[in-house]
Design a protein around this motif. Structure first.
Motif, PDB file in Angstrom:
ATOM      1  N   VAL A 237      56.339  38.336  37.524  1.00  0.00           N
ATOM      2  CA  VAL A 237      55.712  37.451  38.503  1.00  0.00           C
ATOM      3  C   VAL A 237      54.738  38.302  39.304  1.00  0.00           C
ATOM      4  O   VAL A 237      55.052  39.440  39.673  1.00  0.00           O
ATOM      5  N   ASP A 238      53.565  37.778  39.544  1.00  0.00           N
ATOM      6  CA  ASP A 238      52.575  38.446  40.375  1.00  0.00           C
ATOM      7  C   ASP A 238      52.612  37.871  41.783  1.00  0.00           C
ATOM      8  O   ASP A 238      53.263  36.853  42.042  1.00  0.00           O
ATOM      9  N   ALA A 239      51.909  38.505  42.678  1.00  0.00           N
ATOM     10  CA  ALA A 239      51.741  38.000  44.042  1.00  0.00           C
ATOM     11  C   ALA A 239      50.449  38.583  44.584  1.00  0.00           C
ATOM     12  O   ALA A 239      49.989  39.641  44.133  1.00  0.00           O
ATOM     13  N   TYR A 240      49.863  37.902  45.540  1.00  0.00           N
ATOM     14  CA  TYR A 240      48.615  38.343  46.155  1.00  0.00           C
ATOM     15  C   TYR A 240      48.740  38.219  47.659  1.00  0.00           C
ATOM     16  O   TYR A 240      49.311  37.251  48.162  1.00  0.00           O
ATOM     17  N   ALA A 241      48.202  39.196  48.368  1.00  0.00           N
ATOM     18  CA  ALA A 241      48.194  39.145  49.831  1.00  0.00           C
ATOM     19  C   ALA A 241      46.947  39.850  50.335  1.00  0.00           C
ATOM     20  O   ALA A 241      46.547  40.885  49.776  1.00  0.00           O
TER      21      ALA A 241
ATOM     22  N   LEU B 282      60.929  42.660  48.393  1.00  0.00           N
ATOM     23  CA  LEU B 282      61.424  41.894  47.256  1.00  0.00           C
ATOM     24  C   LEU B 282      61.329  42.675  45.943  1.00  0.00           C
ATOM     25  O   LEU B 282      61.763  42.192  44.901  1.00  0.00           O
ATOM     26  N   GLY B 283      60.734  43.868  45.981  1.00  0.00           N
ATOM     27  CA  GLY B 283      60.641  44.707  44.791  1.00  0.00           C
ATOM     28  C   GLY B 283      59.297  44.705  44.103  1.00  0.00           C
ATOM     29  O   GLY B 283      59.147  45.330  43.049  1.00  0.00           O
ATOM     30  N   PHE B 284      58.312  44.024  44.647  1.00  0.00           N
ATOM     31  CA  PHE B 284      56.971  44.009  44.054  1.00  0.00           C
ATOM     32  C   PHE B 284      56.301  45.367  44.241  1.00  0.00           C
ATOM     33  O   PHE B 284      56.490  46.029  45.264  1.00  0.00           O
ATOM     34  N   GLN B 285      55.498  45.739  43.251  1.00  0.00           N
ATOM     35  CA  GLN B 285      54.699  46.963  43.317  1.00  0.00           C
ATOM     36  C   GLN B 285      53.234  46.577  43.444  1.00  0.00           C
ATOM     37  O   GLN B 285      52.766  45.679  42.727  1.00  0.00           O
ATOM     38  N   CYS B 286      52.523  47.249  44.332  1.00  0.00           N
ATOM     39  CA  CYS B 286      51.089  46.975  44.497  1.00  0.00           C
ATOM     40  C   CYS B 286      50.320  47.610  43.347  1.00  0.00           C
ATOM     41  O   CYS B 286      50.419  48.817  43.112  1.00  0.00           O
ATOM     42  N   LEU B 287      49.568  46.786  42.616  1.00  0.00           N
ATOM     43  CA  LEU B 287      48.761  47.283  41.500  1.00  0.00           C
ATOM     44  C   LEU B 287      47.411  47.777  41.979  1.00  0.00           C
ATOM     45  O   LEU B 287      46.908  48.795  41.516  1.00  0.00           O
ATOM     46  N   ASN B 288      46.789  47.001  42.877  1.00  0.00           N
ATOM     47  CA  ASN B 288      45.492  47.399  43.435  1.00  0.00           C
ATOM     48  C   ASN B 288      45.114  46.479  44.585  1.00  0.00           C
ATOM     49  O   ASN B 288      45.672  45.392  44.737  1.00  0.00           O
ATOM     50  N   CYS B 289      44.142  46.934  45.355  1.00  0.00           N
ATOM     51  CA  CYS B 289      43.545  46.130  46.419  1.00  0.00           C
ATOM     52  C   CYS B 289      42.040  46.182  46.197  1.00  0.00           C
ATOM     53  O   CYS B 289      41.486  47.268  46.002  1.00  0.00           O
TER      54      CYS B 289
ATOM     55  N   PRO C  84      35.506  38.114  46.411  1.00  0.00           N
ATOM     56  CA  PRO C  84      34.412  37.329  46.991  1.00  0.00           C
ATOM     57  C   PRO C  84      34.788  35.881  47.292  1.00  0.00           C
ATOM     58  O   PRO C  84      34.226  35.272  48.196  1.00  0.00           O
ATOM     59  N   LEU C  85      35.769  35.329  46.574  1.00  0.00           N
ATOM     60  CA  LEU C  85      36.198  33.956  46.851  1.00  0.00           C
ATOM     61  C   LEU C  85      36.850  33.839  48.225  1.00  0.00           C
ATOM     62  O   LEU C  85      36.771  32.801  48.870  1.00  0.00           O
ATOM     63  N   PHE C  86      37.539  34.902  48.637  1.00  0.00           N
ATOM     64  CA  PHE C  86      38.242  34.884  49.917  1.00  0.00           C
ATOM     65  C   PHE C  86      37.487  35.622  51.014  1.00  0.00           C
ATOM     66  O   PHE C  86      37.863  35.539  52.176  1.00  0.00           O
ATOM     67  N   GLY C  87      36.463  36.371  50.638  1.00  0.00           N
ATOM     68  CA  GLY C  87      35.741  37.157  51.629  1.00  0.00           C
ATOM     69  C   GLY C  87      36.642  38.182  52.290  1.00  0.00           C
ATOM     70  O   GLY C  87      36.511  38.473  53.478  1.00  0.00           O
ATOM     71  N   ALA C  88      37.593  38.722  51.527  1.00  0.00           N
ATOM     72  CA  ALA C  88      38.554  39.676  52.068  1.00  0.00           C
ATOM     73  C   ALA C  88      39.013  40.619  50.955  1.00  0.00           C
ATOM     74  O   ALA C  88      38.832  40.335  49.767  1.00  0.00           O
ATOM     75  N   VAL C  89      39.631  41.708  51.356  1.00  0.00           N
ATOM     76  CA  VAL C  89      40.276  42.601  50.399  1.00  0.00           C
ATOM     77  C   VAL C  89      41.654  42.017  50.114  1.00  0.00           C
ATOM     78  O   VAL C  89      42.446  41.783  51.025  1.00  0.00           O
ATOM     79  N   VAL C  90      41.907  41.746  48.832  1.00  0.00           N
ATOM     80  CA  VAL C  90      43.162  41.127  48.398  1.00  0.00           C
ATOM     81  C   VAL C  90      43.929  42.134  47.544  1.00  0.00           C
ATOM     82  O   VAL C  90      43.365  42.762  46.643  1.00  0.00           O
ATOM     83  N   CYS C  91      45.213  42.266  47.835  1.00  0.00           N
ATOM     84  CA  CYS C  91      46.079  43.180  47.086  1.00  0.00           C
ATOM     85  C   CYS C  91      46.869  42.384  46.043  1.00  0.00           C
ATOM     86  O   CYS C  91      47.416  41.331  46.342  1.00  0.00           O
ATOM     87  N   HIS C  92      46.889  42.927  44.835  1.00  0.00           N
ATOM     88  CA  HIS C  92      47.579  42.314  43.696  1.00  0.00           C
ATOM     89  C   HIS C  92      48.892  43.061  43.489  1.00  0.00           C
ATOM     90  O   HIS C  92      48.907  44.276  43.308  1.00  0.00           O
ATOM     91  N   TYR C  93      49.992  42.319  43.501  1.00  0.00           N
ATOM     92  CA  TYR C  93      51.333  42.861  43.328  1.00  0.00           C
ATOM     93  C   TYR C  93      51.941  42.316  42.048  1.00  0.00           C
ATOM     94  O   TYR C  93      51.571  41.245  41.580  1.00  0.00           O
ATOM     95  N   ARG C  94      52.934  43.055  41.534  1.00  0.00           N
ATOM     96  CA  ARG C  94      53.647  42.591  40.334  1.00  0.00           C
ATOM     97  C   ARG C  94      55.114  42.978  40.432  1.00  0.00           C
ATOM     98  O   ARG C  94      55.454  44.067  40.885  1.00  0.00           O
ATOM     99  N   LEU C  95      55.962  42.086  39.951  1.00  0.00           N
ATOM    100  CA  LEU C  95      57.390  42.326  39.818  1.00  0.00           C
ATOM    101  C   LEU C  95      57.744  42.045  38.370  1.00  0.00           C
ATOM    102  O   LEU C  95      57.552  40.942  37.873  1.00  0.00           O
ATOM    103  N   ARG C  96      58.238  43.084  37.670  1.00  0.00           N
ATOM    104  CA  ARG C  96      58.708  42.918  36.298  1.00  0.00           C
ATOM    105  C   ARG C  96      60.225  42.744  36.314  1.00  0.00           C
ATOM    106  O   ARG C  96      60.914  43.436  37.043  1.00  0.00           O
ATOM    107  N   PHE C  97      60.674  41.813  35.472  1.00  0.00           N
ATOM    108  CA  PHE C  97      62.128  41.580  35.397  1.00  0.00           C
ATOM    109  C   PHE C  97      62.725  42.410  34.286  1.00  0.00           C
ATOM    110  O   PHE C  97      62.086  42.750  33.328  1.00  0.00           O
TER     111      PHE C  97
END
Length: 174
Positions: free
Chosen positions: A132-136, A150-157, A161-174
């Protein structure tokens, strides 16, 4: 795929259920909070018609197509929705992503961590998802801290451009 929210025992202080037209006033309230507008963005819900349209597009349609989506977090003692938590499926994403939001008066009390834990357990055990991924937003310290707990690891920030912000991409592998 199952088309229902995870069932929780009655001793839990909340439960999850699908969002429908009866939740239009709640969705209108939630999606117009300052936190939602800052970190998620305007969803065209200033009017009741806008809220109903958004419910159909963002909640009902994914339930039908995917068998999952964002669910209402219902405070068991009051029977009122206090937030949303669940999985969002995006056509161009490698995995569904965990999404959550709360009404401001319920923030910082553990509701999101507890409901996210149930959603992730459902994703792993019932939906059999490998990850499962997550974005913040990078400046959303509370959401990022929750994802890491919750155990997610940050892949990158990166700048989005859609949000006009720096968004961090997280992932949790089961």
């Amino acid at each position: 795929m199952p088309n229902t929210a995870p069932l929780l025992p009655p001793e839990y202080p909340f439960y999850l259920r699908e969002i429908g037209p009866m939740d239009a006033a709640f969705i209108q309230q939630l999606t117009n909070t300052s936190g939602w507008l800052k970190h998620i963005g305007d969803r065209g819900t200033k009017t009741m018609d806008g809220a109903l349209t958004y419910i159909e597009r963002a909640y009902a349609d994914p339930y039908r197509r995917m068998g999952f989506g964002l669910w209402a977090v219902i405070h068991r003692s009051s029977q009122h929705p206090i937030g949303v938590c669940g999985l969002v499926s995006r056509p161009d994403a490698p995995a569904p992503d965990l999404g959550f939001a709360l009404l401001p008066e319920f923030e910082g009390q553990g509701w999101i961590r507890a409901s996210s834990h149930i959603v992730l357990q459902h994703a792993q055990e019932i939906l059999r998802l490998p990850m499962v991924d997550a974005y913040a937003n990078e400046d959303n310290a509370r959401s990022r801290k929750t994802l890491e707990a919750l155990g997610f690891q940050c892949l990158n920030c990166a700048e989005n451009p859609l949000f006009g912000a720096v968004v961090c991409h997280y992932r949790l592998r089961f």
